[in-house]
Design a protein around this motif. Structure first.
Motif, PDB file in Angstrom:
ATOM      1  N   UNK A 122      37.007 -66.403 -35.557  1.00 46.32           N
ATOM      2  CA  UNK A 122      37.819 -67.502 -35.373  1.00 46.32           C
ATOM      3  C   UNK A 122      39.169 -67.224 -35.749  1.00 46.32           C
ATOM      4  N   UNK A 123      39.765 -66.144 -35.507  1.00 47.22           N
ATOM      5  CA  UNK A 123      41.189 -65.926 -35.814  1.00 47.22           C
ATOM      6  C   UNK A 123      42.055 -65.724 -34.638  1.00 47.22           C
ATOM      7  N   UNK A 124      43.438 -66.184 -34.578  1.00 48.90           N
ATOM      8  CA  UNK A 124      44.219 -66.139 -33.447  1.00 48.90           C
ATOM      9  C   UNK A 124      45.101 -64.866 -33.898  1.00 48.90           C
ATOM     10  N   UNK A 125      45.592 -63.881 -33.281  1.00 49.65           N
ATOM     11  CA  UNK A 125      46.137 -62.657 -33.356  1.00 49.65           C
ATOM     12  C   UNK A 125      47.507 -62.900 -32.617  1.00 49.65           C
ATOM     13  N   UNK A 126      48.545 -62.596 -33.282  1.00 48.59           N
ATOM     14  CA  UNK A 126      49.772 -62.611 -32.573  1.00 48.59           C
ATOM     15  C   UNK A 126      50.147 -60.910 -32.385  1.00 48.59           C
ATOM     16  N   UNK A 127      50.131 -60.587 -31.009  1.00 49.18           N
ATOM     17  CA  UNK A 127      50.292 -59.035 -30.993  1.00 49.18           C
ATOM     18  C   UNK A 127      51.634 -58.735 -30.359  1.00 49.18           C
ATOM     19  N   UNK A 128      52.524 -58.217 -31.022  1.00 53.49           N
ATOM     20  CA  UNK A 128      53.941 -58.127 -30.543  1.00 53.49           C
ATOM     21  C   UNK A 128      54.169 -57.036 -29.553  1.00 53.49           C
ATOM     22  N   UNK A 129      53.620 -56.028 -29.546  1.00 59.21           N
ATOM     23  CA  UNK A 129      53.617 -54.995 -28.431  1.00 59.21           C
ATOM     24  C   UNK A 129      52.198 -54.343 -28.150  1.00 59.21           C
ATOM     25  N   UNK A 130      52.315 -53.583 -27.430  1.00 60.15           N
ATOM     26  CA  UNK A 130      50.935 -53.201 -26.673  1.00 60.15           C
ATOM     27  C   UNK A 130      51.194 -51.866 -26.019  1.00 60.15           C
ATOM     28  N   UNK A 131      50.185 -50.855 -26.202  1.00 59.06           N
ATOM     29  CA  UNK A 131      50.576 -49.582 -25.664  1.00 59.06           C
ATOM     30  C   UNK A 131      49.373 -48.861 -25.482  1.00 59.06           C
ATOM     31  N   UNK A 132      49.071 -48.041 -24.440  1.00 63.00           N
ATOM     32  CA  UNK A 132      48.192 -47.025 -24.225  1.00 63.00           C
ATOM     33  C   UNK A 132      47.685 -45.679 -25.230  1.00 63.00           C
ATOM     34  N   UNK A 133      48.936 -45.669 -25.777  1.00 60.47           N
ATOM     35  CA  UNK A 133      48.752 -44.478 -26.657  1.00 60.47           C
ATOM     36  C   UNK A 133      49.206 -44.975 -28.035  1.00 60.47           C
ATOM     37  N   UNK A 134      48.028 -44.195 -28.977  1.00 56.68           N
ATOM     38  CA  UNK A 134      48.419 -44.505 -30.326  1.00 56.68           C
ATOM     39  C   UNK A 134      49.384 -44.248 -30.878  1.00 56.68           C
ATOM     40  N   UNK A 135      50.032 -43.135 -30.562  1.00 57.51           N
ATOM     41  CA  UNK A 135      51.301 -42.533 -31.252  1.00 57.51           C
ATOM     42  C   UNK A 135      52.500 -43.604 -30.846  1.00 57.51           C
ATOM     43  N   UNK A 136      52.590 -44.126 -29.797  1.00 58.29           N
ATOM     44  CA  UNK A 136      53.564 -45.290 -29.344  1.00 58.29           C
ATOM     45  C   UNK A 136      53.188 -46.547 -30.337  1.00 58.29           C
ATOM     46  N   UNK A 137      52.041 -46.860 -30.315  1.00 58.07           N
ATOM     47  CA  UNK A 137      51.558 -48.264 -31.231  1.00 58.07           C
ATOM     48  C   UNK A 137      52.058 -47.777 -32.543  1.00 58.07           C
ATOM     49  N   UNK A 138      51.908 -46.716 -33.175  1.00 57.22           N
ATOM     50  CA  UNK A 138      52.176 -46.451 -34.785  1.00 57.22           C
ATOM     51  C   UNK A 138      53.955 -46.337 -34.867  1.00 57.22           C
ATOM     52  N   UNK A 139      54.526 -46.018 -33.748  1.00 55.29           N
ATOM     53  CA  UNK A 139      56.001 -46.019 -33.812  1.00 55.29           C
ATOM     54  C   UNK A 139      56.583 -47.516 -33.506  1.00 55.29           C
ATOM     55  N   UNK A 140      55.843 -48.219 -32.783  1.00 55.27           N
ATOM     56  CA  UNK A 140      56.118 -49.634 -32.692  1.00 55.27           C
ATOM     57  C   UNK A 140      56.004 -50.557 -33.838  1.00 55.27           C
ATOM     58  N   UNK A 141      54.772 -50.145 -34.692  1.00 54.27           N
ATOM     59  CA  UNK A 141      54.640 -50.804 -35.757  1.00 54.27           C
ATOM     60  C   UNK A 141      55.353 -50.487 -36.787  1.00 54.27           C
ATOM     61  N   UNK A 142      55.849 -49.338 -37.203  1.00 54.92           N
ATOM     62  CA  UNK A 142      56.970 -48.747 -38.070  1.00 54.92           C
ATOM     63  C   UNK A 142      58.007 -49.507 -37.876  1.00 54.92           C
ATOM     64  N   UNK A 143      58.407 -49.643 -36.630  1.00 51.58           N
ATOM     65  CA  UNK A 143      59.761 -50.469 -36.456  1.00 51.58           C
ATOM     66  C   UNK A 143      59.792 -51.853 -36.685  1.00 51.58           C
TER      67      UNK A 143
END
Length: 158
Positions: A123-144
């Motif tokens: 029962x948690x609502x998650x706010x997702x800032x960015x999405x991508x198909x690639x894990x590497x892109x997601x990691x880069x976005x998370x680091x930023x």
């Protein structure tokens, strides 16, 4: 007569002094033996408590976190439903988790292009800032995003 009274007083004084000395010695001896007995019992208690050791048991992680061995970045895998936003791809960067939808909407309004997803299992609502198909892109976005949101983490939507 004076001589006999003096001798009698001296003998009485000698008896009094002699009896006082022996009682002091026995009192000291009793106190010493009592202290030794207490010390021995505390040593025995310490030995019995120090010998009890709980075994180390390793338990498997059950919070749906997975680890990709290629880049060692933790990714949490959850089955989520889109509540608002354009849609979530394979990987998302979660910047906030809330029990109330209103709180999630408040954070979403401050992050352009973000989405809200709902995890029905907790029962948690998650706010997702960015999405991508690639894990590497997601990691880069998370680091930023970690400069503003230090607790940002990766979500793999099932």
């Amino acid at each position: 007569m004076k001589k006999s009274i003096t001798i009698c007083a001296a003998v009485c004084a000698g008896l009094v002094l002699a009896s006082c000395g022996s009682s002091k010695e026995s009192a000291y001896r009793k106190a010493y033996e009592k202290a030794q007995a207490q010390e021995n019992t505390t040593v025995i208690e310490q030995q019995t408590t120090e010998q009890v050791v709980a075994p180390v048991v390793e338990r498997p992680v059950t919070d749906n976190r997975t680890m990709d061995n290629n880049d060692n970045v933790a990714v949490r895998s959850e089955k989520v439903q889109l509540v608002s936003g354009a849609g979530i791809k394979g990987f998302g960067v979660v910047v906030g988790s809330f029990g109330l939808k209103a709180n999630a909407e408040n954070l979403q309004s401050r992050i352009p292009g973000s989405q809200i997803v709902f995890n029905p299992s907790n029962n948690m609502y998650r706010v997702v800032a960015t999405t991508s198909d690639s894990k590497a892109e997601a990691v880069q976005s998370r680091n930023n995003l970690r400069s503003q949101y230090p607790d940002a983490w990766l979500l793999y939507s099932k």
